[in-house]
Design a protein around this motif. Structure first.
Motif, PDB file in Angstrom:
ATOM      1  N   PHE A 117       0.829  -1.198   0.000  1.00 17.77           N
ATOM      2  CA  PHE A 117       0.000   0.000   0.000  1.00 17.77           C
ATOM      3  C   PHE A 117       0.871   1.259   0.000  1.00 17.77           C
ATOM      4  O   PHE A 117       0.724   2.144  -0.838  1.00 17.77           O
ATOM      5  CB  PHE A 117      -0.924  -0.027   1.223  1.00 17.77           C
ATOM      6  CG  PHE A 117      -1.737   1.219   1.376  1.00 17.77           C
ATOM      7  CD1 PHE A 117      -2.847   1.439   0.562  1.00 17.77           C
ATOM      8  CD2 PHE A 117      -1.394   2.179   2.325  1.00 17.77           C
ATOM      9  CE1 PHE A 117      -3.590   2.595   0.698  1.00 17.77           C
ATOM     10  CE2 PHE A 117      -2.149   3.335   2.463  1.00 17.77           C
ATOM     11  CZ  PHE A 117      -3.253   3.540   1.648  1.00 17.77           C
ATOM     12  N   PHE A 118       1.842   1.277   0.916  1.00 17.73           N
ATOM     13  CA  PHE A 118       2.696   2.462   1.002  1.00 17.73           C
ATOM     14  C   PHE A 118       3.649   2.558  -0.190  1.00 17.73           C
ATOM     15  O   PHE A 118       3.951   3.621  -0.690  1.00 17.73           O
ATOM     16  CB  PHE A 118       3.482   2.465   2.319  1.00 17.73           C
ATOM     17  CG  PHE A 118       2.648   2.988   3.442  1.00 17.73           C
ATOM     18  CD1 PHE A 118       2.440   4.358   3.589  1.00 17.73           C
ATOM     19  CD2 PHE A 118       2.053   2.117   4.336  1.00 17.73           C
ATOM     20  CE1 PHE A 118       1.644   4.832   4.610  1.00 17.73           C
ATOM     21  CE2 PHE A 118       1.260   2.596   5.359  1.00 17.73           C
ATOM     22  CZ  PHE A 118       1.053   3.950   5.507  1.00 17.73           C
ATOM     23  N   ASN A 119       4.063   1.373  -0.639  1.00 21.00           N
ATOM     24  CA  ASN A 119       4.989   1.329  -1.765  1.00 21.00           C
ATOM     25  C   ASN A 119       4.360   1.905  -3.019  1.00 21.00           C
ATOM     26  O   ASN A 119       4.989   2.619  -3.782  1.00 21.00           O
ATOM     27  CB  ASN A 119       5.367  -0.120  -2.034  1.00 21.00           C
ATOM     28  CG  ASN A 119       6.856  -0.242  -2.147  1.00 21.00           C
ATOM     29  OD1 ASN A 119       7.550   0.747  -2.318  1.00 21.00           O
ATOM     30  ND2 ASN A 119       7.343  -1.448  -2.045  1.00 21.00           N
ATOM     31  N   GLN A 120       3.064   1.573  -3.194  1.00 17.45           N
ATOM     32  CA  GLN A 120       2.392   2.071  -4.389  1.00 17.45           C
ATOM     33  C   GLN A 120       2.227   3.570  -4.329  1.00 17.45           C
ATOM     34  O   GLN A 120       2.404   4.266  -5.320  1.00 17.45           O
ATOM     35  CB  GLN A 120       1.045   1.403  -4.534  1.00 17.45           C
ATOM     36  CG  GLN A 120       1.235  -0.003  -5.077  1.00 17.45           C
ATOM     37  CD  GLN A 120      -0.014  -0.555  -5.672  1.00 17.45           C
ATOM     38  OE1 GLN A 120      -1.107  -0.114  -5.295  1.00 17.45           O
ATOM     39  NE2 GLN A 120       0.114  -1.514  -6.554  1.00 17.45           N
ATOM     40  N   LYS A 121       1.913   4.060  -3.132  1.00 13.14           N
ATOM     41  CA  LYS A 121       1.787   5.504  -2.964  1.00 13.14           C
ATOM     42  C   LYS A 121       3.132   6.158  -3.257  1.00 13.14           C
ATOM     43  O   LYS A 121       3.214   7.183  -3.924  1.00 13.14           O
ATOM     44  CB  LYS A 121       1.350   5.837  -1.532  1.00 13.14           C
ATOM     45  CG  LYS A 121      -0.122   5.602  -1.302  1.00 13.14           C
ATOM     46  CD  LYS A 121      -0.612   6.518  -0.207  1.00 13.14           C
ATOM     47  CE  LYS A 121      -2.107   6.444  -0.020  1.00 13.14           C
ATOM     48  NZ  LYS A 121      -2.866   7.198  -0.988  1.00 13.14           N
ATOM     49  N   MET A 122       4.176   5.508  -2.741  1.00 10.81           N
ATOM     50  CA  MET A 122       5.511   6.034  -2.950  1.00 10.81           C
ATOM     51  C   MET A 122       5.847   5.991  -4.454  1.00 10.81           C
ATOM     52  O   MET A 122       6.373   6.952  -5.007  1.00 10.81           O
ATOM     53  CB  MET A 122       6.509   5.175  -2.176  1.00 10.81           C
ATOM     54  CG  MET A 122       7.890   5.758  -2.130  1.00 10.81           C
ATOM     55  SD  MET A 122       8.913   4.807  -1.026  1.00 10.81           S
ATOM     56  CE  MET A 122       9.354   3.435  -2.054  1.00 10.81           C
ATOM     57  N   GLY A 123       5.490   4.875  -5.103  1.00  6.58           N
ATOM     58  CA  GLY A 123       5.734   4.724  -6.539  1.00  6.58           C
ATOM     59  C   GLY A 123       5.086   5.851  -7.318  1.00  6.58           C
ATOM     60  O   GLY A 123       5.704   6.462  -8.193  1.00  6.58           O
ATOM     61  N   ARG A 124       3.818   6.144  -6.967  1.00  8.31           N
ATOM     62  CA  ARG A 124       3.098   7.200  -7.674  1.00  8.31           C
ATOM     63  C   ARG A 124       3.774   8.554  -7.455  1.00  8.31           C
ATOM     64  O   ARG A 124       3.940   9.341  -8.371  1.00  8.31           O
ATOM     65  CB  ARG A 124       1.648   7.255  -7.203  1.00  8.31           C
ATOM     66  CG  ARG A 124       0.713   6.761  -8.309  1.00  8.31           C
ATOM     67  CD  ARG A 124      -0.697   6.653  -7.835  1.00  8.31           C
ATOM     68  NE  ARG A 124      -1.032   5.282  -7.517  1.00  8.31           N
ATOM     69  CZ  ARG A 124      -1.805   4.905  -6.503  1.00  8.31           C
ATOM     70  NH1 ARG A 124      -2.298   5.794  -5.689  1.00  8.31           N
ATOM     71  NH2 ARG A 124      -2.085   3.633  -6.330  1.00  8.31           N
ATOM     72  N   ALA A 125       4.188   8.767  -6.191  1.00 10.99           N
ATOM     73  CA  ALA A 125       4.836  10.041  -5.882  1.00 10.99           C
ATOM     74  C   ALA A 125       6.150  10.177  -6.649  1.00 10.99           C
ATOM     75  O   ALA A 125       6.476  11.247  -7.157  1.00 10.99           O
ATOM     76  CB  ALA A 125       5.089  10.148  -4.384  1.00 10.99           C
ATOM     77  N   PHE A 126       6.893   9.056  -6.783  1.00 10.60           N
ATOM     78  CA  PHE A 126       8.157   9.127  -7.514  1.00 10.60           C
ATOM     79  C   PHE A 126       7.927   9.315  -9.011  1.00 10.60           C
ATOM     80  O   PHE A 126       8.692   9.980  -9.695  1.00 10.60           O
ATOM     81  CB  PHE A 126       9.023   7.889  -7.256  1.00 10.60           C
ATOM     82  CG  PHE A 126       9.933   8.091  -6.080  1.00 10.60           C
ATOM     83  CD1 PHE A 126      11.098   8.832  -6.218  1.00 10.60           C
ATOM     84  CD2 PHE A 126       9.615   7.587  -4.827  1.00 10.60           C
ATOM     85  CE1 PHE A 126      11.940   9.048  -5.142  1.00 10.60           C
ATOM     86  CE2 PHE A 126      10.444   7.804  -3.736  1.00 10.60           C
ATOM     87  CZ  PHE A 126      11.609   8.534  -3.891  1.00 10.60           C
TER      88      PHE A 126
END
Ligand code: ADP
Length: 574
Positions: A173-182
């Motif tokens: 969940f957090f990784n995907q959010k992080m992915g989107r932010a990156f």
């Protein structure tokens, strides 16, 4: 798409097997260590036989030295596999880009294409290496760990494997959010690069207008927006690290408490307990790998689909089936009712004219009239939308592009110099030509005194970050290139920017020498240079509105006459 991608592994089957096999062995040995430790504690320690304890320790050391070798193979040869595939795809892409027509480059920015050849390809390389191997090893480790935990203690195994998916999904969940932010960040980086290159490129204008304050404010705003996007990405990254850190430790503590309970109740040995903790620790690695893949895969996938998208573009202009070589003398060049449009913009209307062997034709008229476009149809940089262009009575499409283009030399206004020596730039495309021929070309191109004046002569570095050449010198370098190329047809696009009389004279002299014995088309901006040509075509809004010799057109007292008079008046005023 997957099938397309797998094709790139084919030349490296052995490397793939070596890498894959080593990765599997590393995974298995990682699982073996906790098992060996439990045997060490439960079986070997109670014997109190120091000799066997040392032997077992040394054996373990040897096993893990061997694992080290496999790890090296996975890291080095695995990356070699990735970089090989990356290189192959990049070469394929570059080779395809070379074939794509001018119209493609009109629509696609250089920056974007550089991105395709660099970042995109690096993402593909990473997935090519880590993709199959990491996923397989991660799944194998998870399964292996589960089986081992089950054999040690069923209840503890079930507890651990209930917690693991929870951790996994929270991290995803957090990784995907992080992915989107990156992703947003990367987009911002390219936008930011554009702003920077615009600002640096335009620095002279900014300084000339003393507009630094305004530009700085604009820059600060963009820079701040960039910082915000970056901060957002780091925010998710921090959450991600914190949550995964806490959940990992929480899992270990649960195992510690439950394990202690079982040990105290005699249901678990000390060795089993230690092995349990170690295996739980090992479990985080495949979770991390899967997580990384989830992050990496979309990037690699996007990179590969971008690549496929470009590869699927068929160049509109290429050799037809059974294309023939253009050979022999140029007898005639004929434009026959040629129409042309760039996308939807109609640029040429019903252009018809004929050039005979050795003739010199000048194209004149207002800017944007279509002169350059007429010239760029001859080497087939673009194709007419209707009508036909023929050389010696044969349509251009019938000739191979290579032979057609070898017949035509173009001296552009804006001469491109590669970063390299003057020699390399003049002999471009003809690396075997010797210095005496280059010097002859230099002399004919009226560049001799310039080259002689250079400390390093032909070895002088020009182009980006090299010695700066003036517009007039560059055009003469381009003319020197033509003496080396020696094509039967010459197209000259005269520089529009004002050159001093001496330079203009030199270029004229050089061009006259070059044009001798060849068929030539000149886009002329200074009418004084074309009085002697065989025919002048006056082009306006994509049509030939007047044609004839200088004298004929002057007598006509039409457009050409008017243009001539403005230039003439301008000269007398000066
Ligand atoms: P000239 O050489 O007489 O100045 P051009 O042949 O360069 O005229 O241009 C004719 C018209 O075609 C102009 O309206 C110009 O804006 C347009 N044009 C030229 N090159 C391109 C291009 N690469 N893509 C789209 N439009 C173009």
């Amino acid at each position: 798409m997957l099938k397309e991608f797998m094709k790139y592994y084919l030349p490296y089957k052995k490397l793939f097997l070596l890498d894959f096999g080593s990765a599997v062995l590393v995974g298995l040995l990682e699982l073996l260590f906790p098992l060996m430790t439990s045997i060490f504690i439960d079986e070997l320690l109670p014997t109190e036989d120091w000799k066997w304890i040392v032997i077992a320790a040394i054996s373990l050391l040897i096993v893990y030295l061997i694992e080290g070798v496999f790890k090296f193979i996975v890291t080095y040869w695995g990356h070699m596999l990735g970089t090989n595939i990356e290189r192959d795809i990049r070469n394929e892409l570059y080779s395809h880009l070379q074939k794509l027509n001018f119209s493609f480059y009109d629509k696609n920015k250089t920056g974007k294409l550089i991105g395709r050849l660099t970042n995109d390809l690096m993402d593909i390389g990473e997935v090519a290496h880590h993709g199959p191997e990491d996923l397989f090893v991660a799944l194998m480790t998870l399964l292996g760990a589960f089986v081992i935990l089950l054999t040690i203690d069923v209840k503890l195994a079930l507890v651990t494997f209930t917690i693991i998916p929870i951790i996994f999904f929270v991290t995803i969940f957090f990784n995907q959010k992080m992915g989107r932010a990156f992703k947003a960040l990367f987009k911002n980086v390219s936008r930011f690069n554009e702003v920077i290159s615009d600002n640096i490129g335009g620095i002279r204008l900014v300084q000339a207008f003393t507009n630094e304050k305004y530009e700085l404010e604009q820059f600060k705003e963009t820079n701040d927006a960039f910082r915000q996007t970056k901060l957002k990405a780091y925010n998710f990254m921090s959450w991600n690290t914190t949550i995964s850190h806490i959940s990992q430790k929480a899992t270990l503590i649960i195992v510690l408490i439950l394990g202690s309970y079982y040990v105290l109740h005699g249901e678990l040995s000390y060795g089993g307990f230690v092995a349990f903790i170690m295996i739980t620790n090992v479990l985080f690695e495949p979770l991390r790998a899967i997580n990384l893949m989830i992050e990496m895969f979309p990037k690699g996938y996007a990179g590969f689909s971008n690549f496929r998208e470009i590869m699927e573009i068929e160049p509109e202009i290429q050799d037809c089936d059974g294309a023939i070589e253009l050979t022999g003398e140029i007898e005639t060049i004929e434009y026959d009712h040629v129409q042309f449009k760039y996308d939807e913009q109609h640029v040429l209307n019903d252009i018809s004219f004929k050039i005979k062997h050795g003739e010199q034709i000048a194209l004149v008229g207002p800017s944007g009239g279509g002169k350059s476009t007429i010239c760029s149809l001859l080497p087939r940089f673009y194709a007419p939308s209707s009508g036909d262009i023929r050389i010696n009575g044969t349509s251009l499409e019938r000739f191979t592009l290579k032979s057609l283009r070898s017949y035509i030399g173009i001296v552009q206004q804006d001469v491109f110099l590669f970063a390299g020596t003057l020699r390399e730039n003049i002999a471009y495309g003809h690396p075997d030509v010797d210095d005496s021929d280059i010097m002859k070309a230099v002399e004919y191109a009226q560049l001799k005194s310039f080259v002689d004046g250079l400390e390093e002569g032909l070895d002088t570095i020009v182009g980006e970050r090299g010695t700066k050449l003036s517009g007039g010198q560059k055009q003469r370098v381009s003319i020197a290139r033509m003496f080396i190329k020696n094509p039967p047809i010459i197209i000259l696009d005269e520089a529009t920017s004002a050159l001093d009389v001496a330079t203009e004279h030199k270029i004229q002299q050089a061009f006259d020498l070059l044009a001798k014995g060849r068929t030539s088309l000149v886009i002329a901006h200074r009418l004084s240079t074309i009085k002697g040509v065989d025919r002048i075509l006056y082009i306006e809004e994509g049509r030939i509105v007047e044609q004839g010799t200088h004298d004929e057109l002057m007598n006509l007292k039409g457009r050409y006459y008017a243009l001539y008079m403005t230039q003439f008046e301008h000269l007398t005023v000066e």
